[in-house]
Write an enzyme that holds these catalytic residues in place. Structure first.
Site, short mmCIF file in Angstrom:
data_model
loop_
_atom_site.label_atom_id
_atom_site.label_comp_id
_atom_site.label_asym_id
_atom_site.label_seq_id
_atom_site.Cartn_x
_atom_site.Cartn_y
_atom_site.Cartn_z
N ARG A 8 101.01 -41.84 -48.05
CA ARG A 8 100.71 -40.98 -46.90
C ARG A 8 101.79 -39.91 -46.83
NH1 ARG A 8 96.78 -43.12 -44.63
NH2 ARG A 8 96.57 -41.29 -43.32
N GLU A 52 118.68 -34.25 -44.68
CA GLU A 52 118.24 -32.92 -44.24
C GLU A 52 118.78 -31.86 -45.19
OE1 GLU A 52 119.06 -32.22 -40.13
OE2 GLU A 52 118.00 -34.02 -39.51
N TYR A 106 119.58 -40.33 -44.59
CA TYR A 106 119.34 -39.01 -44.01
C TYR A 106 119.57 -37.98 -45.10
CZ TYR A 106 117.94 -38.37 -39.25
OH TYR A 106 117.18 -38.26 -38.13
N ASP A 110 94.34 -24.91 -47.32
CA ASP A 110 94.65 -26.30 -46.99
C ASP A 110 93.74 -27.18 -47.84
OD1 ASP A 110 94.92 -28.81 -45.93
OD2 ASP A 110 94.68 -28.20 -43.83
N THR A 135 97.64 -32.90 -48.18
CA THR A 135 98.11 -34.26 -47.98
C THR A 135 98.31 -34.84 -49.38
OG1 THR A 135 95.88 -35.16 -48.06
CG2 THR A 135 96.74 -34.62 -45.87
N LYS A 175 94.95 -38.48 -49.82
CA LYS A 175 93.48 -38.48 -49.84
C LYS A 175 93.02 -38.53 -51.30
CE LYS A 175 93.35 -36.37 -45.28
NZ LYS A 175 92.93 -35.23 -44.44
C1 LIG Z 1 93.48 -34.73 -43.25
C2 LIG Z 1 93.70 -33.28 -43.07
C3 LIG Z 1 94.88 -32.81 -42.47
C4 LIG Z 1 95.88 -33.69 -41.78
O1 LIG Z 1 96.51 -34.62 -42.56
P1 LIG Z 1 97.42 -35.75 -41.85
O2 LIG Z 1 98.19 -36.32 -43.00
O3 LIG Z 1 96.49 -36.70 -41.21
O4 LIG Z 1 98.31 -35.07 -40.88
C5 LIG Z 1 95.08 -31.44 -42.44
N1 LIG Z 1 94.16 -30.59 -42.94
C6 LIG Z 1 93.02 -31.02 -43.49
C7 LIG Z 1 92.04 -30.01 -44.02
C8 LIG Z 1 92.73 -32.37 -43.57
O5 LIG Z 1 91.57 -32.79 -44.08
#
Ligand SMILES: *Cc1c(COP(=O)(O)O)cnc(C)c1O
Length: 479
Positions: free
Chosen positions: A280, A67, A65, A242, A271, A274
């Site tokens: 992840r 936090e 943990y 994002d 993320t 990707k």
């Molecule tokens: C994939 C994605 C997310 C979410 O990611 P997770 O790890 O699946 O929660 C958020 N914003 C955009 C633009 C994405 O393509």
């Protein structure tokens, strides 16, 4: 450097240890590698993390943990977690040229929640505390607290519309962001399919949002973040980008200048799994004035951090700082362009007529198919994609009229532009030979399709043949 014997030994030994407790799990893990090796993965949001990244996750950091933040934890004994979190944050700052990095978010959606609440805390809560002349929310009167809670729930966000390629977490009703914010969307120009900055500016001036969110999951072109920042300045909005999908292209310096979100956004979320090719997880980068609020992500919206995943983030971010990763990022885009060219030359219709990034959106209505039918026919043929709305989609978000494909994963395997032409040919062959199906009662169905088994088998065979030249995890032999 790792060798065939080191990586094989590491993964085999780990599987043996798991197998001794629950053989079905060990077998599923082993089978997953076999399945991934055999499939032509064109899912734009997926990739293959390195063995070092994968192995950094499987250990006792999972037991801790932690936090709080680096050096300021609510639990004792976090010195080693501090080390990995600090290394990950340092790599993130230096890789992206960001002044602050917060590497605790467990996923992209969590990173967005941290960012939204950091902005709400800085722009709505902090002024209310100052006005009441108190330092902490616990010191507000019940009446002032009730007023603040209403104010926090009464803010506006402007985000990219879903059918133009935006994401559910950008203020849409099925997601918590849509329940938190009053949302309005901006989209693309119907004629060109390109982001309509004039319409975005007009919407911003009329709607006066607290936050403008830029970034997407299914838009095949670049976004000029300098221009969006200008619009945000005009209306006093915070610009949040994002970059979940395209972080690898930012890390690899393919997106620079006006197209690099870091210098232009107040806050950037992503993320890590990707195009960035890490474990992840999620991450927030921000300008100094939001750093303190971002660091309160846990316990504001996150549970305890995942130290084992932060360790893997540190490893993946170290990899992303190498010249090899820059080369990888450029090859992602080269491959995406080649794939688009290959499809266009065979007569396919693409949203915006092509691509400038890692993804291509095929409008399958020109083949007489819904996205659902196309996705299923491709899967029958060993080609893994996902259906996706196209702008003003007549088939809605479930059946859709598009198929989204992306090149980060295949590029990680080493496929190049020549192979992309072959992939385009396989996709076109499947779609051209697929017809819409009918329901059991014989009426037309948006869900079912008809594809000659021989065509599906021929394409699947060709895909396997193509992939055999590009082994996945070539140093891993599980026997
Ligand atoms: C994939 C994605 C997310 C979410 O990611 P997770 O790890 O699946 O929660 C958020 N914003 C955009 C633009 C994405 O393509």
């Amino acid at each position: 450097m790792s060798s065939i014997s080191t990586e094989s030994t590491a993964f085999r030994a780990a599987l043996d240890v798991v197998r001794a407790v629950e053989p079905r799990v060990a077998d599923a893990i082993k089978q997953e590698l076999a399945d991934q090796r055999d499939s032509l993965k064109l899912i734009a949001s997926e990739n293959y993390a390195s063995p070092a990244t994968l192995l950094a996750m499987g250990n006792w950091f999972s037991d801790k943990y932690a936090e709080g933040t680096i050096g300021r934890r609510f639990y004792a004994g976090c010195q080693n977690v501090d080390t990995v979190e600090a290394v990950a944050a340092e790599h993130a700052r230096e890789l992206f040229g960001a002044s602050h990095a917060y590497v605790q978010p467990h996923s992209g959606i969590d990173a967005n929640l941290v960012a939204f609440w950091a902005v709400l805390a800085a722009r709505v809560e902090a002024p209310a505390l100052e006005k009441a002349q108190v330092r902490h929310v616990n010191d507000l009167t019940d009446a002032d607290w009730a007023t603040l809670r209403r104010a926090l729930g009464d803010q506006r966000m402007l985000g990219m519309s879903l059918d133009a390629g935006g994401h559910l977490t950008h203020g849409f009703r099925p997601n918590i962001s849509g329940k938190m914010f009053e949302q309005r969307s901006y989209g693309t120009d119907p004629a060109s399919g390109l982001l309509d900055y004039d319409a975005l500016r007009a919407a911003a001036h009329e709607f006066r949002p607290l936050i403008i969110v830029a970034g997407y999951s299914a838009y095949p072109r670049l976004v000029n973040f300098a221009k969006v920042r200008e619009i945000a300045e005009e209306v006093g909005a915070t610009l949040m980008v994002d970059m979940a999908h395209f972080a690898g292209l930012v890390a690899g310096k393919v997106l620079t200048g006006d197209f690099d979100p870091i210098p232009h956004a107040h806050i950037v979320t992503t993320t890590t799994h990707k195009s960035l090719r890490g474990p992840r997880g999620g991450m927030v980068l921000c300008q100094p004035e939001l750093a303190e609020q971002v660091d309160r992500g846990c316990p504001m919206v996150l549970g305890g951090p995942l130290p084992h995943v932060m360790a893997a983030k540190a490893v993946a971010l170290a990899e992303a700082r190498t010249p090899e990763f820059r080369d990888y990022a450029q090859r992602i885009v080269d491959n995406s362009r080649a794939l688009a060219e290959g499809l266009l030359s065979r007569g396919a219709k693409l949203v915006t007529g092509g691509t400038d990034n890692h993804l291509v959106l095929i409008d399958v209505s020109s083949y007489g198919l819904t996205g659902r039918q196309a996705e299923a026919a491709l899967l029958d043929s060993g080609v893994v994609t996902n259906r996706n709305s196209v702008p003003q989609d007549p088939n809605g978000a479930w059946y859709t009229s598009g198929v989204r494909i992306g090149t980060p994963a295949l590029t990680s395997r080493g496929l190049g532009t020549t192979e992309m032409d072959t992939v385009a040919d396989l996709i076109h062959t499947v779609l051209e030979n697929t017809a819409p199906g009918t329901t059991k009662a014989g009426t037309p169905s948006k869900a079912t399709h008809v594809l000659d088994e021989k065509v599906a088998a021929r394409v699947a065979g060709a895909a396997t043949e193509l992939l055999s030249g590009f082994p996945l995890y070539p140093n891993v032999d599980l026997g």
